[in-house]
Write a protein that holds these residues in place. Structure first.
Motif, mmCIF file in Angstrom:
data_model
loop_
_atom_site.group_PDB
_atom_site.id
_atom_site.type_symbol
_atom_site.label_atom_id
_atom_site.label_comp_id
_atom_site.label_asym_id
_atom_site.label_seq_id
_atom_site.Cartn_x
_atom_site.Cartn_y
_atom_site.Cartn_z
ATOM 1 N N CYS A 1 2.210 1.878 -3.291
ATOM 2 C CA CYS A 1 1.480 2.531 -4.480
ATOM 3 C C CYS A 1 1.347 3.964 -3.951
ATOM 4 C CB CYS A 1 0.156 1.807 -4.205
ATOM 5 S SG CYS A 1 0.292 0.179 -4.937
ATOM 6 N N PHE B 1 -4.690 -7.164 -4.827
ATOM 7 C CA PHE B 1 -4.618 -5.665 -4.931
ATOM 8 C C PHE B 1 -4.906 -5.359 -6.398
ATOM 9 C CE2 PHE B 1 -1.701 -6.036 -1.202
ATOM 10 C CZ PHE B 1 -2.459 -5.095 -0.279
ATOM 11 N N ARG C 1 0.808 -1.165 0.010
ATOM 12 C CA ARG C 1 -0.045 -0.068 -0.024
ATOM 13 C C ARG C 1 0.963 1.333 -0.022
ATOM 14 N NH1 ARG C 1 -2.396 -2.722 4.399
ATOM 15 N NH2 ARG C 1 -4.078 -4.207 3.604
ATOM 16 N N LEU D 1 -3.552 2.636 -6.975
ATOM 17 C CA LEU D 1 -4.299 1.505 -6.173
ATOM 18 C C LEU D 1 -5.731 1.936 -6.398
ATOM 19 C CD1 LEU D 1 -4.362 -1.021 -4.571
ATOM 20 C CD2 LEU D 1 -3.967 0.432 -2.571
#
Length: 302
Positions: free
Chosen positions: A65, A139, A62, A74
């Motif tokens: 991204c 993801f 995360r 994302l």
């Protein structure tokens, strides 16, 4: 974990013209009736790159991204680890329940790649059912195929789609901002050639699609060397680019009718995985073989 819709497998091979919605594309991939690149598939429906990681790397990914929004925008992730059918949306205009219904992330891309300890172990396989575990987190990354419909509507159809080929993708020398375990990665870019006189219009059209890479990051023949691309006729992923009469694009060096334009590419996370030396099994779409969603491309416009 939710159950998902299934359909009977047949020997029928479907084409771009017969799949007009996101769910139709996913079900055709699930039954192995559609196995090609998804460029041009289900026009106007958003497409996404898919990468699936052990949960211990989820927070780092995360962050990766967030620190690299152009190549890694994302747009969604698994609702909880291990769930392959329900997504949590990061698109402000698209709710969780509207991003993709009757979903099975293990089967709904036409083809998948599998990495073991950051090394490519299986390439272009039809599903990842046997590799999926309750610890995996999926993801979804925005895909540049999702602005190709707008290019077509404006009279600028991408050449690879006209020639029924996969878009060429290249490893570059542009470094990613590191995040946790993800160190040493570089941008991957996709390339579409256009006439020099059309570049301004192409940039303006794609600029609005920020959640799907947005405007091209480089353009012009001089950009090939600046990006560290050694040979434009030898992409690391996808098909070699051609002129409309079938010649290698590299033969047109300097030609203003065949100018390369480069966009950030959602294969970048796969490149980052291989550079990061992660432990365990990582799964992803095979380059060019995207997950087609239920939400529309116009819903992500900025």
């Amino acid at each position: 974990m939710s159950t998902t819709t299934t359909i009977t497998q047949t020997n029928e091979v479907l084409t771009l013209s017969t799949l007009s919605t996101g769910i139709a594309a996913r079900l055709a991939s699930r039954s192995n009736r559609y196995t090609k690149s998804t460029s041009g598939l289900a026009p106007s429906y958003l497409q996404a790159n898919l990468i699936i990681l052990p949960s211990k790397y989820a927070a780092d990914f995360r962050d990766l991204c967030a620190r690299n929004p152009v190549p890694c925008p994302l747009i969604a992730e698994s609702s909880v680890p291990g769930d392959f059918s329900i997504l949590k949306s990061y698109l402000p205009s698209v709710s969780d329940c509207k991003i993709a219904s009757s979903l099975d992330l293990r089967t709904d891309c036409p083809r998948f790649n599998v990495y073991q300890d950051s090394k490519l172990a299986k390439e272009g396989i039809p599903d990842i059912v046997s590799q999926w575990t309750s610890d995996h987190v999926a993801f979804l990354i925005g895909c540049s195929y999702s602005f190709e419909s707008a290019l077509v509507r404006a009279g600028f159809p991408p050449r690879h789609a006209l020639l029924d080929r996969n878009v060429p993708m290249y490893r570059t020398n542009i470094p990613l901002n590191p995040a946790g375990a993800f160190i040493g990665g570089t941008y991957v870019v996709s390339m579409r050639p256009y006439k020099k006189k059309d570049i301004k219009a192409i940039r303006a059209i794609t600029r609005r699609y920020l959640p799907t890479h947005g405007e091209c990051v480089a353009w012009g023949w001089e950009a090939v060397e600046k990006l560290g691309i050694k040979n434009i006729d030898l992409p690391q992923w996808g098909d070699a680019p051609l002129t409309m009469d079938g010649r290698p694009l590299g033969e047109m060096l300097g030609d203003e009718e065949n100018v390369p334009l480069f966009w950030g590419c959602g294969v970048t996370p796969q490149e980052a995985v291989m550079r990061a030396e992660l432990e365990g099994v990582v799964m992803a779409h095979a380059p060019g073989h995207m997950l087609v969603l239920d939400c529309l491309e116009e819903e992500v416009l900025k």
